[in-house]
Design a protein around this motif. Structure first.
Motif, PDB file in Angstrom:
ATOM      1  N   ALA A 153      -0.479 -16.150 -16.716  1.00  0.00           N
ATOM      2  CA  ALA A 153      -0.862 -14.945 -16.025  1.00  0.00           C
ATOM      3  C   ALA A 153       0.549 -14.226 -16.113  1.00  0.00           C
ATOM      4  CB  ALA A 153      -1.309 -15.118 -14.465  1.00  0.00           C
ATOM      5  N   LEU A 154      -0.170 -12.273 -15.707  1.00  0.00           N
ATOM      6  CA  LEU A 154       0.694 -11.522 -15.743  1.00  0.00           C
ATOM      7  C   LEU A 154       1.161 -10.661 -14.779  1.00  0.00           C
ATOM      8  CD1 LEU A 154       3.288 -10.465 -17.528  1.00  0.00           C
ATOM      9  CD2 LEU A 154       1.460  -9.040 -18.711  1.00  0.00           C
ATOM     10  N   PHE A 155       2.070 -10.339 -13.965  1.00  0.00           N
ATOM     11  CA  PHE A 155       2.090  -9.764 -13.039  1.00  0.00           C
ATOM     12  C   PHE A 155       1.275  -8.208 -12.926  1.00  0.00           C
ATOM     13  CE2 PHE A 155       6.119 -10.641 -11.312  1.00  0.00           C
ATOM     14  CZ  PHE A 155       6.177 -12.029 -10.818  1.00  0.00           C
ATOM     15  N   GLY A 156       0.238  -8.163 -12.007  1.00  0.00           N
ATOM     16  CA  GLY A 156       0.167  -7.177 -11.861  1.00  0.00           C
ATOM     17  C   GLY A 156      -1.523  -6.656 -13.335  1.00  0.00           C
TER      18      GLY A 156
ATOM     19  N   PHE B 178      -4.207 -12.387 -10.007  1.00  0.00           N
ATOM     20  CA  PHE B 178      -5.309 -13.266  -8.270  1.00  0.00           C
ATOM     21  C   PHE B 178      -4.265 -13.786  -7.661  1.00  0.00           C
ATOM     22  CE2 PHE B 178      -6.566 -17.465  -5.554  1.00  0.00           C
ATOM     23  CZ  PHE B 178      -7.804 -16.398  -5.036  1.00  0.00           C
ATOM     24  N   ARG B 179      -4.264 -13.534  -5.910  1.00  0.00           N
ATOM     25  CA  ARG B 179      -3.366 -13.997  -5.028  1.00  0.00           C
ATOM     26  C   ARG B 179      -3.497 -13.600  -3.740  1.00  0.00           C
ATOM     27  NH1 ARG B 179       2.202 -10.489  -4.345  1.00  0.00           N
ATOM     28  NH2 ARG B 179       2.995 -12.857  -3.633  1.00  0.00           N
ATOM     29  N   GLN B 180      -3.982 -14.648  -2.829  1.00  0.00           N
ATOM     30  CA  GLN B 180      -4.633 -14.970  -1.996  1.00  0.00           C
ATOM     31  C   GLN B 180      -3.918 -14.757  -0.532  1.00  0.00           C
ATOM     32  OE1 GLN B 180      -6.912 -18.604  -1.524  1.00  0.00           O
ATOM     33  NE2 GLN B 180      -7.356 -18.236   0.128  1.00  0.00           N
ATOM     34  N   LEU B 181      -4.370 -13.284  -0.046  1.00  0.00           N
ATOM     35  CA  LEU B 181      -3.032 -12.540   1.207  1.00  0.00           C
ATOM     36  C   LEU B 181      -4.297 -12.827   2.826  1.00  0.00           C
ATOM     37  CD1 LEU B 181      -1.835  -9.631  -0.814  1.00  0.00           C
ATOM     38  CD2 LEU B 181      -1.276 -12.364  -0.231  1.00  0.00           C
ATOM     39  N   GLN B 182      -3.459 -13.360   3.407  1.00  0.00           N
ATOM     40  CA  GLN B 182      -4.094 -13.337   4.895  1.00  0.00           C
ATOM     41  C   GLN B 182      -5.299 -13.989   4.719  1.00  0.00           C
ATOM     42  OE1 GLN B 182      -3.897  -9.534   6.608  1.00  0.00           O
ATOM     43  NE2 GLN B 182      -1.929  -9.506   5.903  1.00  0.00           N
ATOM     44  N   GLY B 183      -6.086 -15.429   3.906  1.00  0.00           N
ATOM     45  CA  GLY B 183      -6.822 -16.417   3.497  1.00  0.00           C
ATOM     46  C   GLY B 183      -7.603 -15.010   3.008  1.00  0.00           C
ATOM     47  N   HIS B 184      -7.959 -13.971   1.948  1.00  0.00           N
ATOM     48  CA  HIS B 184      -8.397 -13.322   1.549  1.00  0.00           C
ATOM     49  C   HIS B 184      -8.446 -13.400  -0.011  1.00  0.00           C
ATOM     50  CE1 HIS B 184     -10.222 -11.162   5.465  1.00  0.00           C
ATOM     51  NE2 HIS B 184      -8.657 -10.868   6.042  1.00  0.00           N
ATOM     52  N   LEU B 185      -9.400 -13.433  -0.714  1.00  0.00           N
ATOM     53  CA  LEU B 185      -9.165 -12.880  -1.591  1.00  0.00           C
ATOM     54  C   LEU B 185      -8.762 -11.176  -2.549  1.00  0.00           C
ATOM     55  CD1 LEU B 185     -12.861 -14.722  -3.234  1.00  0.00           C
ATOM     56  CD2 LEU B 185     -10.320 -16.192  -2.249  1.00  0.00           C
TER      57      LEU B 185
ATOM     58  N   LEU C 204      -9.585  -5.675  -3.396  1.00  0.00           N
ATOM     59  CA  LEU C 204      -8.579  -5.218  -4.985  1.00  0.00           C
ATOM     60  C   LEU C 204      -8.093  -3.744  -4.692  1.00  0.00           C
ATOM     61  CD1 LEU C 204     -12.690  -4.580  -7.173  1.00  0.00           C
ATOM     62  CD2 LEU C 204     -10.931  -6.701  -6.172  1.00  0.00           C
ATOM     63  N   ILE C 205      -6.593  -4.337  -5.722  1.00  0.00           N
ATOM     64  CA  ILE C 205      -5.500  -3.392  -5.455  1.00  0.00           C
ATOM     65  C   ILE C 205      -4.827  -2.836  -6.733  1.00  0.00           C
ATOM     66  CG2 ILE C 205      -3.542  -2.675  -4.546  1.00  0.00           C
ATOM     67  CD1 ILE C 205      -5.041  -5.847  -3.759  1.00  0.00           C
ATOM     68  N   PHE C 206      -5.248  -1.727  -6.907  1.00  0.00           N
ATOM     69  CA  PHE C 206      -5.645  -0.818  -8.533  1.00  0.00           C
ATOM     70  C   PHE C 206      -5.278   0.266  -8.808  1.00  0.00           C
ATOM     71  CE2 PHE C 206      -9.494  -0.519  -7.015  1.00  0.00           C
ATOM     72  CZ  PHE C 206      -9.960   0.756  -7.892  1.00  0.00           C
ATOM     73  N   GLY C 207      -5.015   0.982  -9.516  1.00  0.00           N
ATOM     74  CA  GLY C 207      -5.391   2.659 -10.430  1.00  0.00           C
ATOM     75  C   GLY C 207      -2.993   2.762 -10.784  1.00  0.00           C
ATOM     76  N   SER C 208      -2.338   2.008 -10.936  1.00  0.00           N
ATOM     77  CA  SER C 208      -1.164   2.566 -11.226  1.00  0.00           C
ATOM     78  C   SER C 208      -0.119   1.417 -10.827  1.00  0.00           C
ATOM     79  CB  SER C 208      -0.637   3.735 -10.729  1.00  0.00           C
ATOM     80  OG  SER C 208       0.456   4.232 -10.715  1.00  0.00           O
TER      81      SER C 208
ATOM     82  N   ALA D 231       3.149  -2.144  -7.373  1.00  0.00           N
ATOM     83  CA  ALA D 231       4.765  -2.898  -7.088  1.00  0.00           C
ATOM     84  C   ALA D 231       4.471  -2.410  -5.489  1.00  0.00           C
ATOM     85  CB  ALA D 231       5.379  -1.509  -8.216  1.00  0.00           C
ATOM     86  N   GLU D 232       4.525  -1.791  -5.318  1.00  0.00           N
ATOM     87  CA  GLU D 232       4.130  -1.390  -3.766  1.00  0.00           C
ATOM     88  C   GLU D 232       3.672  -2.359  -3.377  1.00  0.00           C
ATOM     89  OE1 GLU D 232       4.095   2.633  -2.652  1.00  0.00           O
ATOM     90  OE2 GLU D 232       4.931   3.636  -4.022  1.00  0.00           O
ATOM     91  N   ALA D 233       2.753  -2.366  -3.178  1.00  0.00           N
ATOM     92  CA  ALA D 233       1.933  -3.664  -2.377  1.00  0.00           C
ATOM     93  C   ALA D 233       2.153  -4.688  -2.617  1.00  0.00           C
ATOM     94  CB  ALA D 233       0.242  -3.428  -2.725  1.00  0.00           C
TER      95      ALA D 233
END
Length: 411
Positions: free
Chosen positions: A278-281, A285-292, A394-398, A403-405
């Motif tokens: 994988a490669l950052f960004g 995939f990461r699991q955060l607070q139990g969410h996909l 989904l965290i996306f767009g830039s 990076a901030e997320a």
């Protein structure tokens, strides 16, 4: 120099070189070439693969790095931009360049430049090339920052030039057609040396460009072919691929072909071993607070389209943490989600060029579920709070949004 003092010194250097040139981007090689010759980094003593392209550069380079290292190669890798630390841009055979190594390289570039004005990217590129020459590396991988022909990394002659794909992005700098942009990106090629084009959908002028540059064309769908079983390389060798490759089967095919041309004998077993790399960004995939959750830096229409294609099906709702630069195709990207069960969590990354949440909201359908936030961090927290067990976030767009997320979640 202690670890803390080196970190402070690097921060000071980065602030200095960012303020050194009146513009962030100034395409052209004359200024940087002068300084490169003084430093002796205008040529590398080991094979070089330079990679340009609208999308897929980072993924292809990451796959090349891991495959080459499996065969004992000591890889030097230059990429941009970074997500969290500048050091991510400069990878030496032993790992990321240290703060002290970067500071020492910056000092040498500063002495050599004399009265030549350099952009942030040009200064960084020279420092990276200097560290590569001083290392024990035996393979150099370079990522083009913008375009190709006039980009800073093009001061070095590559043994193999790679263009992963050509799409409409950075049109103010590169042109407003795929053919015009291809002309700029293929400018990294050198006469008599291979030019790999990794996308089976060629711009119409690609064969003519190859002729004009006098290169050895190695084009996807012709000299090398991706199929359901794997890839057939230009020398006729066949490599089997897994059904799924995290960073893309097409990028893996391009990586294998490029490495074969510099003498790295990639095998079917190697391809299986890197399937989950994988490669950052990059559809990360990461699991955060139990969410996909999935993070993706894609910031043009083709990249976001590919991101959606790589995602697994969603049984519930998708919560979209969305931030994009104002000069990107916001309306077209939003339209990709038409008809889907989605909620929008809108925020502007802390960048002057970022689109405001109200601009993003203006692109949404009238009945869209939407909230606006003061920061990406707040938007991510809002999405996680709203998500149910069957939902996706989904965290996306830039690059800046991701990076901030990711920083909010500890990198």
């Amino acid at each position: 120099m202690t670890e803390d003092s080196a970190a402070s010194a690097l921060a000071a250097w980065l602030e200095r070189i960012e303020a050194m040139h009146p513009t962030e981007i100034e395409l052209g090689l004359e200024r940087i070439h002068q300084v490169a010759c003084r430093l002796g980094v205008d040529a590398m003593p080991v094979p070089v693969i330079t990679v340009a392209g609208t999308n897929g550069k980072g993924s292809t380079l990451r796959l090349m790095q891991v495959l080459a290292e499996r065969h004992g190669r000591r890889v030097c890798l230059y990429t941009s931009p970074h997500l969290h630390r500048f050091n991510e841009r400069v990878r030496l055979p032993g790992g990321l360049a240290s703060d002290q190594q970067l500071c020492e390289a910056f000092e040498q570039v500063e002495r050599a430049r004399q009265d030549v004005s350099l952009t942030y990217f040009e200064f960084s590129t020279l420092a990276a090339l200097l560290l590569f020459r001083q290392s024990e590396g035996d393979l150099v991988l370079l990522e083009v920052g913008l375009g190709g022909r006039l980009d800073a990394v093009n001061i070095v002659d590559p043994n193999v030039a790679v263009v992963t794909s050509v799409g409409l992005d950075h049109q103010d700098w590169l042109g407003d057609t795929r053919e015009a942009i291809a002309r700029e990106k293929c400018g990294i090629a050198r006469p008599g040396r291979p030019l790999i084009f990794g996308e089976a959908d060629w711009p119409h002028n690609l064969p003519a460009l190859a002729d004009s540059y006098g290169v050895e064309p190695v084009f996807a769908g012709r000299e090398f072919r991706l199929n359901e079983q794997g890839v057939t390389l230009c020398d006729g060798r066949e490599l089997g691929f897994p059904g799924m490759v995290t960073l893309g089967r097409d990028n893996l095919a391009t990586a294998c072909q490029a490495l074969a041309l510099v003498g790295v004998p990639v095998t079917t077993q190697d391809c299986a071993a890197v399937a989950d790399v994988a490669l950052f960004g990059r559809c990360e995939f990461r699991q955060l607070q139990g969410h996909l959750c999935w993070f993706d830096v894609g910031h043009n229409l083709a990249a976001v389209t590919r991101f959606l294609q790589l995602l697994p099906p969603c049984e519930g709702r998708r919560h979209l943490v969305f931030g994009m630069m104002a000069d990107k195709p916001i309306d077209e990207v939003v339209a990709l989600f038409a008809g889907q069960s989605v909620s929008w969590h809108l925020a502007a990354p802390a960048m002057a060029r970022a689109a405001s949440p109200s601009r993003l909201a203006a692109a949404l359908p009238a009945q869209a579920q939407c909230r606006q936030y003061e920061s990406v961090s707040e938007a991510l927290r809002g999405a996680l709070d709203a998500a149910q067990s069957s939902d996706q976030v989904l965290i996306f767009g830039s690059f800046y949004t991701v990076a901030e997320a990711r920083g909010e979640q500890g990198g």
